[in-house]
Each structure stands twice: as structure tokens, then as C-alpha cells.
Write a protein that holds these residues in place. Structure first.
Motif, PDB file in Angstrom:
ATOM      1  N   UNK A 155       0.820  -1.219   0.000  1.00 46.60           N
ATOM      2  CA  UNK A 155       0.000   0.000   0.000  1.00 46.60           C
ATOM      3  C   UNK A 155       0.852   1.265   0.000  1.00 46.60           C
ATOM      4  N   UNK A 156       1.944   1.229  -0.714  1.00 49.60           N
ATOM      5  CA  UNK A 156       2.801   2.403  -0.834  1.00 49.60           C
ATOM      6  C   UNK A 156       3.411   2.867   0.474  1.00 49.60           C
ATOM      7  N   UNK A 157       3.565   1.962   1.418  1.00 50.57           N
ATOM      8  CA  UNK A 157       4.150   2.316   2.704  1.00 50.57           C
ATOM      9  C   UNK A 157       3.180   2.954   3.675  1.00 50.57           C
ATOM     10  N   UNK A 158       1.907   2.975   3.309  1.00 45.70           N
ATOM     11  CA  UNK A 158       0.909   3.554   4.209  1.00 45.70           C
ATOM     12  C   UNK A 158       0.576   2.560   5.321  1.00 45.70           C
ATOM     13  N   UNK A 159       0.197   3.064   6.491  1.00 48.46           N
ATOM     14  CA  UNK A 159      -0.155   2.183   7.608  1.00 48.46           C
ATOM     15  C   UNK A 159      -1.355   1.302   7.271  1.00 48.46           C
ATOM     16  N   UNK A 160      -1.222   0.014   7.582  1.00 45.87           N
ATOM     17  CA  UNK A 160      -2.279  -0.968   7.328  1.00 45.87           C
ATOM     18  C   UNK A 160      -2.594  -1.719   8.620  1.00 45.87           C
ATOM     19  N   UNK A 161      -3.643  -2.485   8.569  1.00 50.54           N
ATOM     20  CA  UNK A 161      -4.061  -3.282   9.714  1.00 50.54           C
ATOM     21  C   UNK A 161      -3.496  -4.697   9.575  1.00 50.54           C
ATOM     22  N   UNK A 162      -2.676  -5.112  10.535  1.00 51.41           N
ATOM     23  CA  UNK A 162      -2.129  -6.476  10.644  1.00 51.41           C
ATOM     24  C   UNK A 162      -1.556  -7.035   9.344  1.00 51.41           C
ATOM     25  N   UNK A 163      -0.933  -6.211   8.551  1.00 53.10           N
ATOM     26  CA  UNK A 163      -0.337  -6.699   7.316  1.00 53.10           C
ATOM     27  C   UNK A 163      -1.334  -6.970   6.208  1.00 53.10           C
ATOM     28  N   UNK A 164      -2.597  -6.715   6.485  1.00 52.00           N
ATOM     29  CA  UNK A 164      -3.622  -6.860   5.452  1.00 52.00           C
ATOM     30  C   UNK A 164      -3.558  -5.640   4.543  1.00 52.00           C
ATOM     31  N   UNK A 165      -4.167  -5.710   3.412  1.00 49.36           N
ATOM     32  CA  UNK A 165      -4.195  -4.557   2.522  1.00 49.36           C
ATOM     33  C   UNK A 165      -5.422  -3.687   2.816  1.00 49.36           C
ATOM     34  N   UNK A 166      -5.639  -3.480   4.089  1.00 55.46           N
ATOM     35  CA  UNK A 166      -6.701  -2.589   4.567  1.00 55.46           C
ATOM     36  C   UNK A 166      -5.993  -1.455   5.279  1.00 55.46           C
ATOM     37  N   UNK A 167      -6.025  -0.266   4.662  1.00 49.06           N
ATOM     38  CA  UNK A 167      -5.283   0.865   5.195  1.00 49.06           C
ATOM     39  C   UNK A 167      -5.999   1.501   6.384  1.00 49.06           C
ATOM     40  N   UNK A 187     -20.854   2.118  11.147  1.00 51.74           N
ATOM     41  CA  UNK A 187     -20.676   1.595  12.500  1.00 51.74           C
ATOM     42  C   UNK A 187     -19.579   0.533  12.489  1.00 51.74           C
ATOM     43  N   UNK A 188     -19.070   0.245  13.669  1.00 50.08           N
ATOM     44  CA  UNK A 188     -18.066  -0.807  13.798  1.00 50.08           C
ATOM     45  C   UNK A 188     -18.630  -2.120  13.258  1.00 50.08           C
ATOM     46  N   UNK A 189     -19.872  -2.402  13.579  1.00 47.83           N
ATOM     47  CA  UNK A 189     -20.510  -3.640  13.117  1.00 47.83           C
ATOM     48  C   UNK A 189     -20.579  -3.697  11.591  1.00 47.83           C
ATOM     49  N   UNK A 190     -20.900  -2.572  10.951  1.00 50.05           N
ATOM     50  CA  UNK A 190     -20.966  -2.539   9.485  1.00 50.05           C
ATOM     51  C   UNK A 190     -19.597  -2.781   8.871  1.00 50.05           C
ATOM     52  N   UNK A 191     -18.575  -2.176   9.457  1.00 44.27           N
ATOM     53  CA  UNK A 191     -17.219  -2.355   8.936  1.00 44.27           C
ATOM     54  C   UNK A 191     -16.785  -3.810   9.072  1.00 44.27           C
ATOM     55  N   UNK A 192     -17.053  -4.401  10.226  1.00 45.12           N
ATOM     56  CA  UNK A 192     -16.674  -5.803  10.445  1.00 45.12           C
ATOM     57  C   UNK A 192     -17.430  -6.730   9.494  1.00 45.12           C
ATOM     58  N   UNK A 193     -18.649  -6.382   9.169  1.00 44.64           N
ATOM     59  CA  UNK A 193     -19.429  -7.193   8.233  1.00 44.64           C
ATOM     60  C   UNK A 193     -18.864  -7.076   6.815  1.00 44.64           C
ATOM     61  N   UNK A 194     -18.468  -5.866   6.438  1.00 44.74           N
ATOM     62  CA  UNK A 194     -17.933  -5.637   5.090  1.00 44.74           C
ATOM     63  C   UNK A 194     -16.495  -6.141   4.929  1.00 44.74           C
ATOM     64  N   UNK A 195     -15.756  -6.192   6.028  1.00 40.20           N
ATOM     65  CA  UNK A 195     -14.361  -6.629   6.008  1.00 40.20           C
ATOM     66  C   UNK A 195     -14.192  -7.747   7.035  1.00 40.20           C
ATOM     67  N   UNK A 196     -14.558  -8.967   6.677  1.00 37.92           N
ATOM     68  CA  UNK A 196     -14.565 -10.071   7.645  1.00 37.92           C
ATOM     69  C   UNK A 196     -13.189 -10.427   8.229  1.00 37.92           C
ATOM     70  N   UNK A 197     -12.106  -9.993   7.602  1.00 38.09           N
ATOM     71  CA  UNK A 197     -10.777 -10.259   8.153  1.00 38.09           C
ATOM     72  C   UNK A 197     -10.446  -9.334   9.324  1.00 38.09           C
ATOM     73  N   UNK A 198     -11.175  -8.235   9.434  1.00 38.76           N
ATOM     74  CA  UNK A 198     -10.945  -7.304  10.532  1.00 38.76           C
ATOM     75  C   UNK A 198     -11.582  -7.804  11.813  1.00 38.76           C
ATOM     76  N   UNK A 199     -10.993  -7.383  12.921  1.00 40.03           N
ATOM     77  CA  UNK A 199     -11.525  -7.679  14.251  1.00 40.03           C
ATOM     78  C   UNK A 199     -11.819  -6.351  14.945  1.00 40.03           C
ATOM     79  N   UNK A 200     -12.675  -6.389  15.946  1.00 36.90           N
ATOM     80  CA  UNK A 200     -13.014  -5.161  16.657  1.00 36.90           C
ATOM     81  C   UNK A 200     -11.760  -4.487  17.226  1.00 36.90           C
ATOM     82  N   UNK A 201     -10.822  -5.274  17.704  1.00 34.94           N
ATOM     83  CA  UNK A 201      -9.575  -4.719  18.239  1.00 34.94           C
ATOM     84  C   UNK A 201      -8.785  -3.982  17.160  1.00 34.94           C
TER      85      UNK A 201
END
Length: 78
Positions: free
Chosen positions: A18-30, A43-57
Motif C-alpha cells: 500500500x505504498x508504505x501507508x499504515x495498514x491493519x495487521x499486514x492486510x491490505x486494509x489501510x 458503525x463498527x458492526x458494518x465495517x466488520x461485516x464488510x471486512x470479515x478479516x478485521x476484528x473489533x480490536x
């Protein structure tokens, strides 16, 4: 509840991703993508539903990272 430093470790930066931009846990989610979703009203719930690899933490880590980036001393040269 996890310590703030543990949450901060969830944010990774790699020149090869991702061009050196900060990402979550090495995933390609900036960090900026998650912040943009939250800023748009998702909402947090909507984001977690749309990005199942993400965790609330992960979302808490994104917010902590953003808060730390915004909290720095500004020096003005006289």
C-alpha cells in the motif's frame, strides 16, 4: 481489555504494501480506509461485516493510531 500498546502493534507499515501507508495487521486494509468509513458514519458492526478479516480490536487500534498521530508538539521557529 487489551493494553493500548497491544492494540498499537496491530498497525503495520511496509514499503512493499500500500505504498508504505499504515495498514491493519499486514492486510491490505489501510488505516485511512477504516478512518474514512468511520468518518462517513459506518458503525463498527458494518465495517466488520464488510471486512470479515478485521476484528473489533483492529478498529480500536486504528483509532488509537490516529489519535497518536494527531497528538504531537508543534514547534514554531522564532
Amino acid at each position: 481489555m487489551r493494553q493500548a500498546s497491544e492494540l498499537h502493534k496491530r498497525i503495520t507499515i511496509s514499503a512493499d504494501q500500500c505504498g508504505g501507508r499504515p495498514c491493519v495487521r499486514g492486510l491490505r486494509i489501510r488505516v485511512s480506509d477504516v478512518l474514512a468509513l468511520l468518518g462517513a458514519g459506518a458503525s463498527v458492526e458494518e465495517i466488520l461485516e464488510d471486512y470479515p478479516l478485521l476484528e473489533e480490536a483492529d478498529i480500536r487500534a486504528v483509532l488509537e493510531y490516529a489519535a497518536r498521530q494527531a497528538d504531537h508538539t508543534v514547534l514554531i521557529a522564532a
